[in-house]
Write an enzyme that holds these catalytic residues in place. Structure first.
Site, PDB file in Angstrom:
ATOM      1  N   ASP A   1      -5.136  -2.635  -6.611  1.00  0.00           N
ATOM      2  CA  ASP A   1      -3.865  -3.320  -6.336  1.00  0.00           C
ATOM      3  C   ASP A   1      -3.933  -4.544  -7.218  1.00  0.00           C
ATOM      4  O   ASP A   1      -4.674  -5.494  -6.934  1.00  0.00           O
ATOM      5  CB  ASP A   1      -3.778  -3.734  -4.860  1.00  0.00           C
ATOM      6  CG  ASP A   1      -2.427  -4.384  -4.558  1.00  0.00           C
ATOM      7  OD1 ASP A   1      -1.995  -5.239  -5.359  1.00  0.00           O
ATOM      8  OD2 ASP A   1      -1.808  -4.032  -3.543  1.00  0.00           O
ATOM      9  N   HIS A   2      -3.187  -4.536  -8.325  1.00  0.00           N
ATOM     10  CA  HIS A   2      -3.436  -5.567  -9.343  1.00  0.00           C
ATOM     11  C   HIS A   2      -3.127  -6.982  -8.848  1.00  0.00           C
ATOM     12  O   HIS A   2      -3.593  -7.948  -9.416  1.00  0.00           O
ATOM     13  CB  HIS A   2      -2.718  -5.242 -10.654  1.00  0.00           C
ATOM     14  CG  HIS A   2      -1.257  -5.567 -10.672  1.00  0.00           C
ATOM     15  ND1 HIS A   2      -0.307  -4.702 -10.210  1.00  0.00           N
ATOM     16  CD2 HIS A   2      -0.586  -6.657 -11.103  1.00  0.00           C
ATOM     17  CE1 HIS A   2       0.890  -5.245 -10.366  1.00  0.00           C
ATOM     18  NE2 HIS A   2       0.754  -6.438 -10.904  1.00  0.00           N
TER      19      HIS A   2
ATOM     20  N   HIS B   1       1.341  -4.580  -2.506  1.00  0.00           N
ATOM     21  CA  HIS B   1       1.148  -5.941  -3.009  1.00  0.00           C
ATOM     22  C   HIS B   1       1.433  -7.001  -1.926  1.00  0.00           C
ATOM     23  O   HIS B   1       0.629  -7.900  -1.689  1.00  0.00           O
ATOM     24  CB  HIS B   1       2.062  -6.222  -4.204  1.00  0.00           C
ATOM     25  CG  HIS B   1       1.847  -5.307  -5.372  1.00  0.00           C
ATOM     26  ND1 HIS B   1       0.606  -4.812  -5.719  1.00  0.00           N
ATOM     27  CD2 HIS B   1       2.704  -4.789  -6.293  1.00  0.00           C
ATOM     28  CE1 HIS B   1       0.729  -4.037  -6.793  1.00  0.00           C
ATOM     29  NE2 HIS B   1       1.983  -4.009  -7.147  1.00  0.00           N
TER      30      HIS B   1
END
Ligand code: BG6
Length: 487
Positions: free
Chosen positions: A176-177, A239
């Protein structure tokens, strides 16, 4: 120069895809040039379409020039980086087609391998199975799974069950950047290295929390993907949920991956499930219609190719309640949308008002203290406090001032989220990656809302491109006596 890390082979499936060109290859270019990736390491770009070495070089050069930060493309550095790049053509579900990749990898059979699956999740199981069949998985191998992992709990579980047949959980890195963003990591530093916040971080002192991720961009050509997912699956379930977890979690007993993830999963399991009546009152879904951004006309979502009948939301807002001792009665408002007036991602911690104002009736209005953590476009942390307006006025007049917590930057360049995360996979540190139970708990909560929306419990609203979202999003917070920050 940083110290060189382990020598490894990084294999990017979907190597000519959008994510690979925009984020992964630029991140590896920086890691290599900044001394974080050994020059003996190889980066294998796996694609389905065969290109000659010359064509490949031209393509990578063009994309790096386009997507590296300004001034970052340097010919000598590119030439060196190029010497680490290899290409393999693979048709994902054809076992024979893995032969070239296998010969390349078998040159160094003992090497650690990072398999980055930057493909549609439909291929995750097939690629893992083929890697196993061709004997390309060792105990030191890792696999990185890009989101989305499924569209709901059932499909996510099906994908994970398949991948787990070939890799152990400790080898799986679900990315999950947002967790790789520096300011997001700073939330842990802020909360757990400052005494100051410790006694204030609970329902006695915090009124509510707002998490906003708004984008002015649209779907950017990813219609096929986006229309299947929408704002809830694309942004909120992952996110924004991860941001919520970092704000709401209890102090972990260490920074060890499982200690941190144990605390996050507890938060996810404490999310109050919604009844149909809650979905009607506490959620908003909307789609953008034609409008304008920066003075330029922008078409509506349904004007996208093949989207005329689409019922996919491009905006979602939700009031989340957490049923535990610390957060009982503190709403967390989450919202995210495409084609909004501006790019703005922030977390606002709104503290309660003071118990009694001695300044009342003296022309002073006391604003509630706020901690504002901005992720985009600027990264900053601000504490909003009341202060006396200097001067000789008879009345004690107050104003809200901002205390900005600036971290001096030692590095010449601020690393991108994908650099942090790729480096962590290379170093086998899974702290910033999602464990299976986290993904499942987040889906379990989101599925109830998605089902309510599919049953039309709450109607799809509209908002013009370039606005702050539908009026229903304002109503969502106003019904609780709250305003979105800055609106
Ligand atoms: C991705 C979503 O995960 O995050 C995109 O799929 C979105 O739709 C992107 O645009 C936003 O990332 P960032 O880092 O630009 O906020």
């Amino acid at each position: 120069m940083a110290s060189m890390d382990n020598v490894c082979d990084i294999i990017i499936f979907g190597g000519h895809g959008d994510l690979s060109f925009r984020k992964l290859i630029p991140a590896l270019y920086h890691l290599s040039n900044d001394g974080y990736l050994s020059h003996e390491s190889r980066i294998v770009i796996v694609t389905r379409q065969h290109l000659s070495d010359e064509e490949h070089e031209v393509l990578v050069r063009t994309k790096l020039e386009e997507f590296l930060g300004e001034g970052a493309f340097v010919e000598s550095k590119f030439q060196r980086f190029l010497s680490q790049l290899y290409m393999a053509t693979v048709d994902f579900d054809n076992e024979e087609s893995y032969t070239g990749l296998k010969s390349l990898l078998d040159l160094y059979p003992e090497r650690e391998r990072v398999n980055y699956l930057s493909t549609s999740p439909d291929f995750f199981a097939t690629i893992c199975k083929m890697l196993k069949t061709r004997n390309l998985i060792s105990p030191q191998s890792r696999v990185v799974l890009e989101k989305p992992i499924g569209r709901d709990l059932v499909s996510s579980r099906a994908i994970n069950v398949e991948v787990l047949k070939y890799f152990e959980e400790r080898q799986i890195y679900r990315i999950d950047h947002y967790l790789g963003k520096d300011t997001v990591q700073n939330i842990m530093a802020l909360r757990f290295s400052n005494r100051f916040f410790m006694p204030l971080w609970d329902a006695n002192n915090i009124d509510h929390v707002q998490i906003t991720v708004s984008e002015s961009v649209g779907v950017e050509g990813r219609w096929g993907y986006y229309d299947e997912y929408g704002a809830m699956r694309d942004m909120i379930q992952n996110h924004l949920m991860q941001l919520l977890c970092l704000i709401a979690m209890e102090p972990p007993c260490s920074l060890e991956a499982d200690s941190v993830r144990d605390e996050k999963v507890k938060v996810l399991r404490s999310l109050r499930p919604m009844s149909p009546a809650d979905i009607e009152k506490k959620t908003v879904r909307a789609q953008y219609t034609p409008g304008s951004i920066d003075g330029k006309p922008v078409p509506g979502y349904r004007e996208g190719t093949g989207m005329a009948e689409s019922t996919t939301e491009t905006f979602a807002a939700v009031r989340v309640d957490i049923d535990n001792w610390r957060w009982n009665g503190v709403p967390f408002y989450l919202r995210s949308g495409k084609r909004m007036s501006k790019r703005n991602s922030e977390i606002v911690i709104q503290f309660k008002t003071i118990p009694y104002s001695i300044f009342a009736n003296k022309g002073s209005c006391i604003s509630q203290n706020k901690l504002v953590i901005s992720l985009q476009p600027k990264e900053s942390i601000q504490l909003k406090l009341m202060n006396k307006i200097p001067g000789l006025s008879d009345q004690m007049r107050l104003q809200q001032v901002e205390l900005e917590l600036n971290s001096p930057i030692n590095e010449a360049r601020k690393p991108e989220a994908y650099e942090r995360l790729l480096l962590d996979v290379i170093r086998s540190n899974p702290t910033l990656f999602m464990r299976l139970d986290e993904v499942e708990a987040a889906w379990k909560w989101a599925d109830v809302i998605l089902q309510g929306w599919a049953d039309n419990v709450v109607p799809m609203k509209k908002y013009p491109a370039g606005s702050d979202g539908p009026s229903a999003s304002i109503q969502l917070v106003v019904q609780d006596g709250v305003n979105w920050n800055g609106e």
